[in-house]
Motif scaffolding. Structure first.
Motif, PDB file in Angstrom:
ATOM      1  N   GLY B  40      35.513 -18.331 -14.215  1.00  0.00           N
ATOM      2  CA  GLY B  40      35.945 -16.944 -14.146  1.00  0.00           C
ATOM      3  C   GLY B  40      34.865 -15.923 -14.416  1.00  0.00           C
ATOM      4  N   MET B  41      33.635 -16.402 -14.659  1.00  0.00           N
ATOM      5  CA  MET B  41      32.559 -15.462 -14.992  1.00  0.00           C
ATOM      6  C   MET B  41      31.385 -15.555 -14.031  1.00  0.00           C
ATOM      7  SD  MET B  41      32.609 -15.633 -19.134  1.00  0.00           S
ATOM      8  CE  MET B  41      31.812 -14.057 -19.271  1.00  0.00           C
ATOM      9  N   GLY B  42      31.472 -16.411 -13.056  1.00  0.00           N
ATOM     10  CA  GLY B  42      30.370 -16.537 -12.116  1.00  0.00           C
ATOM     11  C   GLY B  42      29.136 -17.100 -12.779  1.00  0.00           C
ATOM     12  N   LEU B  43      27.975 -16.716 -12.274  1.00  0.00           N
ATOM     13  CA  LEU B  43      26.707 -17.161 -12.830  1.00  0.00           C
ATOM     14  C   LEU B  43      26.050 -16.002 -13.577  1.00  0.00           C
ATOM     15  CD1 LEU B  43      27.177 -19.071 -10.244  1.00  0.00           C
ATOM     16  CD2 LEU B  43      24.750 -19.570 -10.496  1.00  0.00           C
ATOM     17  N   ARG B  44      25.559 -16.286 -14.748  1.00  0.00           N
ATOM     18  CA  ARG B  44      24.882 -15.266 -15.542  1.00  0.00           C
ATOM     19  C   ARG B  44      23.452 -15.704 -15.812  1.00  0.00           C
ATOM     20  NH1 ARG B  44      28.608 -14.487 -20.603  1.00  0.00           N
ATOM     21  NH2 ARG B  44      28.888 -16.739 -20.275  1.00  0.00           N
ATOM     22  N   LEU B  45      22.540 -14.773 -15.641  1.00  0.00           N
ATOM     23  CA  LEU B  45      21.118 -15.054 -15.762  1.00  0.00           C
ATOM     24  C   LEU B  45      20.718 -15.171 -17.232  1.00  0.00           C
ATOM     25  CD1 LEU B  45      18.374 -15.299 -14.261  1.00  0.00           C
ATOM     26  CD2 LEU B  45      18.182 -12.808 -14.461  1.00  0.00           C
ATOM     27  N   ILE B  46      20.051 -16.276 -17.581  1.00  0.00           N
ATOM     28  CA  ILE B  46      19.630 -16.517 -18.959  1.00  0.00           C
ATOM     29  C   ILE B  46      18.190 -16.037 -19.152  1.00  0.00           C
ATOM     30  CG2 ILE B  46      19.340 -18.234 -20.773  1.00  0.00           C
ATOM     31  CD1 ILE B  46      21.290 -20.036 -19.205  1.00  0.00           C
ATOM     32  N   HIS B  47      17.278 -16.650 -18.434  1.00  0.00           N
ATOM     33  CA  HIS B  47      15.864 -16.286 -18.466  1.00  0.00           C
ATOM     34  C   HIS B  47      15.295 -16.469 -17.069  1.00  0.00           C
ATOM     35  CE1 HIS B  47      15.030 -15.841 -22.791  1.00  0.00           C
ATOM     36  NE2 HIS B  47      15.788 -16.910 -23.007  1.00  0.00           N
ATOM     37  N   TYR B  48      14.183 -15.782 -16.814  1.00  0.00           N
ATOM     38  CA  TYR B  48      13.523 -15.962 -15.534  1.00  0.00           C
ATOM     39  C   TYR B  48      12.013 -15.853 -15.710  1.00  0.00           C
ATOM     40  CZ  TYR B  48      13.140 -10.846 -15.326  1.00  0.00           C
ATOM     41  OH  TYR B  48      12.854  -9.537 -15.590  1.00  0.00           O
ATOM     42  N   SER B  49      11.304 -16.274 -14.674  1.00  0.00           N
ATOM     43  CA  SER B  49       9.841 -16.242 -14.702  1.00  0.00           C
ATOM     44  C   SER B  49       9.334 -15.886 -13.313  1.00  0.00           C
ATOM     45  CB  SER B  49       9.287 -17.609 -15.120  1.00  0.00           C
ATOM     46  OG  SER B  49       7.904 -17.673 -14.890  1.00  0.00           O
ATOM     47  N   VAL B  50       8.356 -14.984 -13.262  1.00  0.00           N
ATOM     48  CA  VAL B  50       7.795 -14.584 -11.968  1.00  0.00           C
ATOM     49  C   VAL B  50       6.451 -15.254 -11.709  1.00  0.00           C
ATOM     50  CG1 VAL B  50       9.061 -12.421 -11.941  1.00  0.00           C
ATOM     51  CG2 VAL B  50       6.759 -12.481 -12.915  1.00  0.00           C
ATOM     52  N   GLY B  51       6.047 -16.153 -12.602  1.00  0.00           N
ATOM     53  CA  GLY B  51       4.808 -16.892 -12.402  1.00  0.00           C
ATOM     54  C   GLY B  51       4.413 -17.599 -13.675  1.00  0.00           C
ATOM     55  N   ALA B  52       3.454 -18.498 -13.579  1.00  0.00           N
ATOM     56  CA  ALA B  52       2.992 -19.249 -14.746  1.00  0.00           C
ATOM     57  C   ALA B  52       2.539 -18.287 -15.830  1.00  0.00           C
ATOM     58  CB  ALA B  52       1.864 -20.191 -14.349  1.00  0.00           C
ATOM     59  N   GLY B  53       3.009 -18.524 -17.041  1.00  0.00           N
ATOM     60  CA  GLY B  53       2.655 -17.711 -18.191  1.00  0.00           C
ATOM     61  C   GLY B  53       3.467 -16.450 -18.371  1.00  0.00           C
ATOM     62  N   ILE B  54       4.423 -16.196 -17.455  1.00  0.00           N
ATOM     63  CA  ILE B  54       5.206 -14.959 -17.512  1.00  0.00           C
ATOM     64  C   ILE B  54       6.685 -15.303 -17.544  1.00  0.00           C
ATOM     65  CG2 ILE B  54       5.720 -12.762 -16.393  1.00  0.00           C
ATOM     66  CD1 ILE B  54       3.098 -13.146 -14.802  1.00  0.00           C
ATOM     67  N   THR B  55       7.375 -14.890 -18.600  1.00  0.00           N
ATOM     68  CA  THR B  55       8.817 -15.096 -18.683  1.00  0.00           C
ATOM     69  C   THR B  55       9.483 -13.812 -19.165  1.00  0.00           C
ATOM     70  OG1 THR B  55       8.777 -15.913 -20.965  1.00  0.00           O
ATOM     71  CG2 THR B  55       8.537 -17.546 -19.218  1.00  0.00           C
ATOM     72  N   ASP B  56      10.768 -13.699 -18.898  1.00  0.00           N
ATOM     73  CA  ASP B  56      11.515 -12.520 -19.343  1.00  0.00           C
ATOM     74  C   ASP B  56      12.971 -12.897 -19.506  1.00  0.00           C
ATOM     75  OD1 ASP B  56      11.230  -8.987 -18.376  1.00  0.00           O
ATOM     76  OD2 ASP B  56      12.039  -9.958 -20.170  1.00  0.00           O
ATOM     77  N   GLN B  57      13.689 -12.048 -20.258  1.00  0.00           N
ATOM     78  CA  GLN B  57      15.078 -12.320 -20.559  1.00  0.00           C
ATOM     79  C   GLN B  57      15.990 -11.819 -19.453  1.00  0.00           C
ATOM     80  OE1 GLN B  57      15.831 -10.485 -24.334  1.00  0.00           O
ATOM     81  NE2 GLN B  57      14.687 -12.017 -25.480  1.00  0.00           N
ATOM     82  N   GLY B  58      17.086 -12.563 -19.263  1.00  0.00           N
ATOM     83  CA  GLY B  58      18.148 -12.111 -18.379  1.00  0.00           C
ATOM     84  C   GLY B  58      19.237 -11.433 -19.177  1.00  0.00           C
ATOM     85  N   GLU B  59      20.485 -11.607 -18.762  1.00  0.00           N
ATOM     86  CA  GLU B  59      21.589 -10.918 -19.432  1.00  0.00           C
ATOM     87  C   GLU B  59      22.169 -11.682 -20.618  1.00  0.00           C
ATOM     88  OE1 GLU B  59      24.236 -11.689 -15.550  1.00  0.00           O
ATOM     89  OE2 GLU B  59      25.360 -10.691 -17.138  1.00  0.00           O
ATOM     90  N   VAL B  60      21.943 -12.995 -20.703  1.00  0.00           N
ATOM     91  CA  VAL B  60      22.491 -13.789 -21.811  1.00  0.00           C
ATOM     92  C   VAL B  60      21.419 -14.697 -22.405  1.00  0.00           C
ATOM     93  CG1 VAL B  60      24.930 -13.706 -21.168  1.00  0.00           C
ATOM     94  CG2 VAL B  60      23.429 -15.426 -20.126  1.00  0.00           C
ATOM     95  N   VAL B  66      12.440 -20.324 -23.211  1.00  0.00           N
ATOM     96  CA  VAL B  66      11.803 -20.879 -22.022  1.00  0.00           C
ATOM     97  C   VAL B  66      10.292 -20.710 -22.138  1.00  0.00           C
ATOM     98  CG1 VAL B  66      13.733 -20.493 -20.429  1.00  0.00           C
ATOM     99  CG2 VAL B  66      12.039 -18.686 -20.790  1.00  0.00           C
ATOM    100  N   SER B  67       9.596 -21.469 -21.328  1.00  0.00           N
ATOM    101  CA  SER B  67       8.154 -21.309 -21.159  1.00  0.00           C
ATOM    102  C   SER B  67       7.807 -21.695 -19.730  1.00  0.00           C
ATOM    103  CB  SER B  67       7.384 -22.180 -22.154  1.00  0.00           C
ATOM    104  OG  SER B  67       7.702 -23.547 -21.953  1.00  0.00           O
ATOM    105  N   ARG B  68       6.669 -21.220 -19.259  1.00  0.00           N
ATOM    106  CA  ARG B  68       6.260 -21.531 -17.883  1.00  0.00           C
ATOM    107  C   ARG B  68       4.746 -21.787 -17.904  1.00  0.00           C
ATOM    108  NH1 ARG B  68       7.681 -19.247 -12.656  1.00  0.00           N
ATOM    109  NH2 ARG B  68       7.062 -20.813 -11.115  1.00  0.00           N
ATOM    110  N   SER B  69       4.395 -23.031 -18.196  1.00  0.00           N
ATOM    111  CA  SER B  69       2.978 -23.377 -18.275  1.00  0.00           C
ATOM    112  C   SER B  69       2.408 -23.761 -16.912  1.00  0.00           C
ATOM    113  CB  SER B  69       2.756 -24.513 -19.278  1.00  0.00           C
ATOM    114  OG  SER B  69       3.543 -25.625 -18.911  1.00  0.00           O
ATOM    115  N   THR B  70       3.250 -24.174 -15.978  1.00  0.00           N
ATOM    116  CA  THR B  70       2.811 -24.509 -14.632  1.00  0.00           C
ATOM    117  C   THR B  70       3.731 -23.829 -13.622  1.00  0.00           C
ATOM    118  OG1 THR B  70       4.203 -26.465 -14.377  1.00  0.00           O
ATOM    119  CG2 THR B  70       2.042 -26.790 -15.426  1.00  0.00           C
ATOM    120  N   THR B  71       3.285 -23.747 -12.389  1.00  0.00           N
ATOM    121  CA  THR B  71       4.142 -23.186 -11.344  1.00  0.00           C
ATOM    122  C   THR B  71       5.371 -24.045 -11.109  1.00  0.00           C
ATOM    123  OG1 THR B  71       2.245 -22.184 -10.229  1.00  0.00           O
ATOM    124  CG2 THR B  71       4.226 -22.494  -8.903  1.00  0.00           C
ATOM    125  N   GLU B  72       5.226 -25.361 -11.270  1.00  0.00           N
ATOM    126  CA  GLU B  72       6.286 -26.284 -10.890  1.00  0.00           C
ATOM    127  C   GLU B  72       7.432 -26.386 -11.896  1.00  0.00           C
ATOM    128  OE1 GLU B  72       2.604 -26.940  -8.919  1.00  0.00           O
ATOM    129  OE2 GLU B  72       3.020 -27.142 -11.069  1.00  0.00           O
TER     130      GLU B  72
END
Lengths: 114, 114
Positions: B40-60, B66-72
């Motif tokens: 009943g709530m769909g999908l909610r964004l937790i965290h995201y990353s736009v590239g290695a070494g860069i992360t940001d918070q979503g809505e929950v 999270v961490s993003r040490s590699t592209t993969e």
């Protein structure tokens, strides 16, 4: 911030009948719009998307959607459904300022009956 | 053609335990994200990353790291699991061009916290 409202949580439909799934969005800026489908026990896959241009968008599996800016809607339609269209369908929106942050609606479960 | 791979598919935790949900993609996508799906709530964004070494918070984001040490790879860590984190978790990736293309989703991880 943008948001999405899917107006129907469940839509039962008979095989070969048409179906329409309703989606309304709100945003203070221009948007990109998407419909995703989730088959049972699977991840989501893209059905179609509206980025710009023609307001009638055709997607996979015979689905189409129409972008209506004045009514802030992006309804999904299929003229004749199959049993295999039984799935959950999600409308999603992102805006031009953060095009990689999708906001999803709550989903509409479509159940196709023979 | 693996796409987005999530492990494990199922996990049961006790309250207070920690664990890491793994996500890997082989499409050289810059953008990766984690969503949770609740009825009943769909999908909610937790965290995201736009590239290695860069992360940001979503809505929950609370309760998740999270961490993003590699592209993969883009792992999601639960430091001290709570029953409210019982959900289905999806990892998704996308190429990050001028226009949003589409998200490619993994098949999901069903997590139960007792």
């Amino acid at each position: 911030a943008q948001s999405v409202t899917q107006l129907d949580s469940q839509v039962p439909v008979f095989e070969e009948a048409p179906v329409e799934l309703r989606c309304n969005y709100s945003s203070s800026v221009s948007v990109y719009l998407f419909w995703y489908v989730q088959y049972p026990n699977q991840g989501l896959q893209l059905l179609l998307k509206y980025l710009s241009g023609s307001t009638l968008v055709k997607g996979i599996n015979g689905f189409e959607a129409e972008f209506n800016k004045s009514q802030t809607s992006f309804h999904l339609r299929k003229p004749s459904v199959h049993i295999s269209d039984t799935a959950e369908y999600f409308c999603a929106v992102s805006d031009f300022t953060n095009d990689y942050k999708l906001s999803f609606g709550a989903g509409t479960t479509v159940t196709v009956r023979a | 053609n693996a796409g987005v791979t999530q492990t494990p598919k199922f996990q049961v935790l006790k309250t207070g335990q920690s664990m890491t949900l793994q996500c890997a993609q082989d499409m050289n996508h810059e953008y990766m994200s984690w969503y949770r799906q609740d009825p009943g709530m769909g999908l909610r964004l937790i965290h995201y990353s736009v590239g290695a070494g860069i992360t940001d918070q979503g809505e929950v984001p609370n309760g998740y790291n999270v961490s993003r040490s590699t592209t993969e790879d883009f792992p999601l860590r639960l430091l001290s699991a709570a029953p409210s984190q019982t959900s289905v978790y999806f990892c998704a990736s996308s190429s990050r061009g001028r226009l949003m293309t589409q998200l490619f989703f993994g098949s999901g991880t069903q997590l139960s916290v007792l």
